[in-house]
Write a protein that holds these residues in place. Structure first.
Motif, PDB file in Angstrom:
ATOM      1  N   THR A  70       0.831  -1.203   0.000  1.00 31.15           N
ATOM      2  CA  THR A  70       0.000   0.000   0.000  1.00 31.15           C
ATOM      3  C   THR A  70       0.865   1.252   0.000  1.00 31.15           C
ATOM      4  O   THR A  70       1.857   1.330   0.728  1.00 31.15           O
ATOM      5  CB  THR A  70      -0.902   0.008   1.263  1.00 31.15           C
ATOM      6  OG1 THR A  70      -1.636  -1.211   1.298  1.00 31.15           O
ATOM      7  CG2 THR A  70      -1.867   1.173   1.237  1.00 31.15           C
ATOM      8  N   GLU A  76      -4.879  -4.645  -8.569  1.00 29.01           N
ATOM      9  CA  GLU A  76      -4.483  -3.283  -8.220  1.00 29.01           C
ATOM     10  C   GLU A  76      -5.708  -2.502  -7.786  1.00 29.01           C
ATOM     11  O   GLU A  76      -6.794  -2.682  -8.337  1.00 29.01           O
ATOM     12  CB  GLU A  76      -3.809  -2.592  -9.409  1.00 29.01           C
ATOM     13  CG  GLU A  76      -2.506  -3.254  -9.800  1.00 29.01           C
ATOM     14  CD  GLU A  76      -1.833  -2.596 -10.976  1.00 29.01           C
ATOM     15  OE1 GLU A  76      -2.343  -1.567 -11.494  1.00 29.01           O
ATOM     16  OE2 GLU A  76      -0.787  -3.121 -11.401  1.00 29.01           O
ATOM     17  N   GLU A 126      -7.199   1.448  -6.000  1.00 34.24           N
ATOM     18  CA  GLU A 126      -6.964   2.882  -5.800  1.00 34.24           C
ATOM     19  C   GLU A 126      -8.118   3.471  -5.008  1.00 34.24           C
ATOM     20  O   GLU A 126      -9.275   3.118  -5.246  1.00 34.24           O
ATOM     21  CB  GLU A 126      -6.875   3.544  -7.172  1.00 34.24           C
ATOM     22  CG  GLU A 126      -6.632   5.023  -7.161  1.00 34.24           C
ATOM     23  CD  GLU A 126      -6.474   5.558  -8.576  1.00 34.24           C
ATOM     24  OE1 GLU A 126      -7.361   6.306  -9.018  1.00 34.24           O
ATOM     25  OE2 GLU A 126      -5.486   5.208  -9.241  1.00 34.24           O
ATOM     26  N   ARG A 165      -9.937   7.162  -3.896  1.00 31.71           N
ATOM     27  CA  ARG A 165     -10.021   8.573  -4.268  1.00 31.71           C
ATOM     28  C   ARG A 165     -11.026   9.300  -3.393  1.00 31.71           C
ATOM     29  O   ARG A 165     -12.011   8.726  -2.934  1.00 31.71           O
ATOM     30  CB  ARG A 165     -10.429   8.719  -5.736  1.00 31.71           C
ATOM     31  CG  ARG A 165      -9.323   8.385  -6.700  1.00 31.71           C
ATOM     32  CD  ARG A 165      -9.668   8.750  -8.129  1.00 31.71           C
ATOM     33  NE  ARG A 165     -10.934   8.201  -8.575  1.00 31.71           N
ATOM     34  CZ  ARG A 165     -11.114   6.959  -8.990  1.00 31.71           C
ATOM     35  NH1 ARG A 165     -10.123   6.118  -9.025  1.00 31.71           N
ATOM     36  NH2 ARG A 165     -12.291   6.556  -9.382  1.00 31.71           N
ATOM     37  N   THR A 214      -6.415  11.187  -5.723  1.00 27.77           N
ATOM     38  CA  THR A 214      -5.959   9.852  -5.341  1.00 27.77           C
ATOM     39  C   THR A 214      -5.358   9.905  -3.938  1.00 27.77           C
ATOM     40  O   THR A 214      -4.433  10.680  -3.685  1.00 27.77           O
ATOM     41  CB  THR A 214      -4.936   9.309  -6.352  1.00 27.77           C
ATOM     42  OG1 THR A 214      -5.533   9.289  -7.655  1.00 27.77           O
ATOM     43  CG2 THR A 214      -4.490   7.897  -5.975  1.00 27.77           C
ATOM     44  N   THR A 261      -2.951   3.869  -3.049  1.00 28.93           N
ATOM     45  CA  THR A 261      -2.997   2.801  -4.047  1.00 28.93           C
ATOM     46  C   THR A 261      -2.465   1.526  -3.406  1.00 28.93           C
ATOM     47  O   THR A 261      -1.770   1.569  -2.390  1.00 28.93           O
ATOM     48  CB  THR A 261      -2.156   3.144  -5.290  1.00 28.93           C
ATOM     49  OG1 THR A 261      -0.789   3.298  -4.888  1.00 28.93           O
ATOM     50  CG2 THR A 261      -2.647   4.418  -5.962  1.00 28.93           C
TER      51      THR A 261
END
Length: 135
Positions: free
Chosen positions: A83, A111, A113, A115, A121, A124
């Motif tokens: 992370t 993967e 993400e 936000r 962002t 991730t």
């Protein structure tokens, strides 16, 4: 929305605690979009969401995206969750997207993400997941 074979999508207790709602989910494409609700209780002394909670959201999003696409009798566990925290997260809605980027007979890489509502962002992750038999 439903998983393979029309089975209902599962929202286990940890996902409920994180306030997870499925926005969109495409098991064939290996992609999902979710919203989480970061409660004030999830905040640290700075008033931002604790990093461990953000990691839990990423683990939830990446895991759900993979696990719900698997056939009955098979599940997956997270072997590694790398992370990166990019910006502080405020309490409230946090949006997640996850996509399967690699998959073989033993496991997959997913993967994810997070936000903010403004599209910034926040964090991730890359999850390495291993398939295991249910039961």
């Amino acid at each position: 929305m439903a998983g393979p074979g029309g089975r209902p999508l599962v929202n286990p207790p940890a996902a409920q605690l994180l306030g997870r709602r499925v926005i969109s989910y495409d098991p064939e494409a290996g992609r999902g979009a979710y919203v989480y609700v970061a409660r004030p209780e999830f905040c640290n002394r700075h008033g931002t969401v604790q990093g461990g909670v953000l990691a839990a959201m990423l683990d939830s999003a990446t895991g759900f995206t993979l696990i719900e696409s698997l056939p009955d009798g098979l599940t997956a566990v997270t072997r590694d969750l790398n992370t990166r925290f990019l910006k502080p997260a405020s309490p409230g809605e946090i949006f997640a997207e996850a996509r399967v980027t690699q998959r073989d007979e033993r496991g997959a890489q997913v993967e994810g993400e997070l936000r903010s509502p403004e599209g910034v962002t926040l964090a991730t992750a890359v999850a390495v997941m291993r398939f295991v038999r249910r039961g």
